[in-house]
Design a protein around this motif. Structure first.
Motif, PDB file in Angstrom:
ATOM      1  N   MET A   1     -20.185 -49.346  -5.779  1.00 54.37           N
ATOM      2  CA  MET A   1     -20.345 -48.384  -6.853  1.00 54.37           C
ATOM      3  C   MET A   1     -19.083 -47.545  -6.937  1.00 54.37           C
ATOM      4  O   MET A   1     -18.578 -47.063  -5.925  1.00 54.37           O
ATOM      5  CB  MET A   1     -21.565 -47.505  -6.567  1.00 54.37           C
ATOM      6  N   TYR A   2     -18.574 -47.399  -8.139  1.00 53.62           N
ATOM      7  CA  TYR A   2     -17.417 -46.537  -8.346  1.00 53.62           C
ATOM      8  C   TYR A   2     -17.586 -45.764  -9.641  1.00 53.62           C
ATOM      9  O   TYR A   2     -18.459 -46.072 -10.459  1.00 53.62           O
ATOM     10  CB  TYR A   2     -16.112 -47.336  -8.342  1.00 53.62           C
ATOM     11  N   ALA A   3     -16.748 -44.751  -9.806  1.00 57.06           N
ATOM     12  CA  ALA A   3     -16.797 -43.918 -11.001  1.00 57.06           C
ATOM     13  C   ALA A   3     -15.380 -43.512 -11.379  1.00 57.06           C
ATOM     14  O   ALA A   3     -14.496 -43.436 -10.534  1.00 57.06           O
ATOM     15  CB  ALA A   3     -17.645 -42.677 -10.760  1.00 57.06           C
ATOM     16  N   GLU A  15     -14.617 -43.911  -5.086  1.00 59.31           N
ATOM     17  CA  GLU A  15     -15.711 -44.624  -4.443  1.00 59.31           C
ATOM     18  C   GLU A  15     -16.206 -43.780  -3.282  1.00 59.31           C
ATOM     19  O   GLU A  15     -15.450 -42.993  -2.709  1.00 59.31           O
ATOM     20  CB  GLU A  15     -15.235 -45.988  -3.933  1.00 59.31           C
ATOM     21  N   LYS A  16     -17.461 -43.983  -2.916  1.00 59.68           N
ATOM     22  CA  LYS A  16     -18.046 -43.220  -1.810  1.00 59.68           C
ATOM     23  C   LYS A  16     -17.344 -43.593  -0.509  1.00 59.68           C
ATOM     24  O   LYS A  16     -17.108 -44.756  -0.218  1.00 59.68           O
ATOM     25  CB  LYS A  16     -19.533 -43.532  -1.701  1.00 59.68           C
ATOM     26  N   VAL A  41     -19.343 -44.931 -14.969  1.00 55.60           N
ATOM     27  CA  VAL A  41     -19.993 -45.239 -13.700  1.00 55.60           C
ATOM     28  C   VAL A  41     -20.302 -46.728 -13.689  1.00 55.60           C
ATOM     29  O   VAL A  41     -20.891 -47.248 -14.629  1.00 55.60           O
ATOM     30  CB  VAL A  41     -21.297 -44.430 -13.511  1.00 55.60           C
ATOM     31  N   ASP A  42     -19.883 -47.423 -12.618  1.00 53.59           N
ATOM     32  CA  ASP A  42     -20.192 -48.835 -12.423  1.00 53.59           C
ATOM     33  C   ASP A  42     -21.090 -48.949 -11.199  1.00 53.59           C
ATOM     34  O   ASP A  42     -20.658 -48.694 -10.085  1.00 53.59           O
ATOM     35  CB  ASP A  42     -18.925 -49.648 -12.229  1.00 53.59           C
ATOM     36  N   ASN A  43     -22.356 -49.334 -11.421  1.00 54.67           N
ATOM     37  CA  ASN A  43     -23.322 -49.467 -10.338  1.00 54.67           C
ATOM     38  C   ASN A  43     -23.657 -50.948 -10.172  1.00 54.67           C
ATOM     39  O   ASN A  43     -24.603 -51.451 -10.767  1.00 54.67           O
ATOM     40  CB  ASN A  43     -24.577 -48.647 -10.645  1.00 54.67           C
ATOM     41  N   ASP A  44     -22.857 -51.665  -9.370  1.00 53.89           N
ATOM     42  CA  ASP A  44     -23.053 -53.087  -9.085  1.00 53.89           C
ATOM     43  C   ASP A  44     -23.125 -53.923 -10.363  1.00 53.89           C
ATOM     44  O   ASP A  44     -24.038 -54.725 -10.552  1.00 53.89           O
ATOM     45  CB  ASP A  44     -24.309 -53.299  -8.240  1.00 53.89           C
ATOM     46  N   THR A  46     -23.538 -52.845 -13.493  1.00 46.02           N
ATOM     47  CA  THR A  46     -24.127 -52.102 -14.601  1.00 46.02           C
ATOM     48  C   THR A  46     -23.201 -50.944 -14.935  1.00 46.02           C
ATOM     49  O   THR A  46     -23.088 -49.992 -14.172  1.00 46.02           O
ATOM     50  CB  THR A  46     -25.519 -51.562 -14.214  1.00 46.02           C
ATOM     51  N   ALA A  57     -24.490 -37.517 -14.564  1.00 49.34           N
ATOM     52  CA  ALA A  57     -23.687 -38.093 -13.483  1.00 49.34           C
ATOM     53  C   ALA A  57     -22.826 -37.009 -12.841  1.00 49.34           C
ATOM     54  O   ALA A  57     -22.248 -36.169 -13.534  1.00 49.34           O
ATOM     55  CB  ALA A  57     -22.815 -39.217 -14.008  1.00 49.34           C
ATOM     56  N   ALA A 103     -25.654 -40.987 -10.249  1.00 48.52           N
ATOM     57  CA  ALA A 103     -25.637 -41.471 -11.642  1.00 48.52           C
ATOM     58  C   ALA A 103     -26.998 -41.299 -12.282  1.00 48.52           C
ATOM     59  O   ALA A 103     -28.009 -41.372 -11.671  1.00 48.52           O
ATOM     60  CB  ALA A 103     -25.219 -42.939 -11.678  1.00 48.52           C
TER      61      ALA A 103
END
Length: 103
Positions: A1-3, A15-16, A41-44, A46, A57, A103
């Motif tokens: 997951m990144y933003a 990224e976390k 926001v990119d969650n795997d 999505t 977010a 998010a």
């Protein structure tokens, strides 16, 4: 997951568990920060794109330290005019650890 988040007028991909170097932010070391200008926001796979920001977010981080960047030499010269000028600059930076992306 990144933003993609806007911090101090610049956009960063965060990224976390990673850290970023930003322009000097206010706050002491170990201070908690919260950034709400999240642009993407990119969650795997999505992807959520904001217009201009993603609603709800947030990115949470911690200031690790305040430091100065590497020295940049500014050198000016005009040939055949006996003109040379050398100057140096070090940018003030803040190292921020990204703790969580909500998010």
């Amino acid at each position: 997951m990144y933003a993609i988040v806007e911090i101090a007028g610049q956009q960063f991909k965060v990224e976390k568990g990673r850290h970023v170097f930003t322009h000097r932010l206010e706050g002491d070391a170990n201070a908690e920060l919260e950034f709400d200008k999240v642009l993407l926001v990119d969650n795997d796979g999505t992807v959520s794109v904001g217009a201009p920001t993603v609603k709800g977010a947030k990115v949470k981080g911690t200031i690790l330290e305040h430091l100065r960047g590497d020295k940049v030499i500014v050198f000016k010269k005009k040939r055949r005019k006996s003109y040379q000028k050398s100057n140096g600059h070090r940018q003030y930076l803040t190292k921020v650890m990204i703790d969580d992306i909500v998010a």
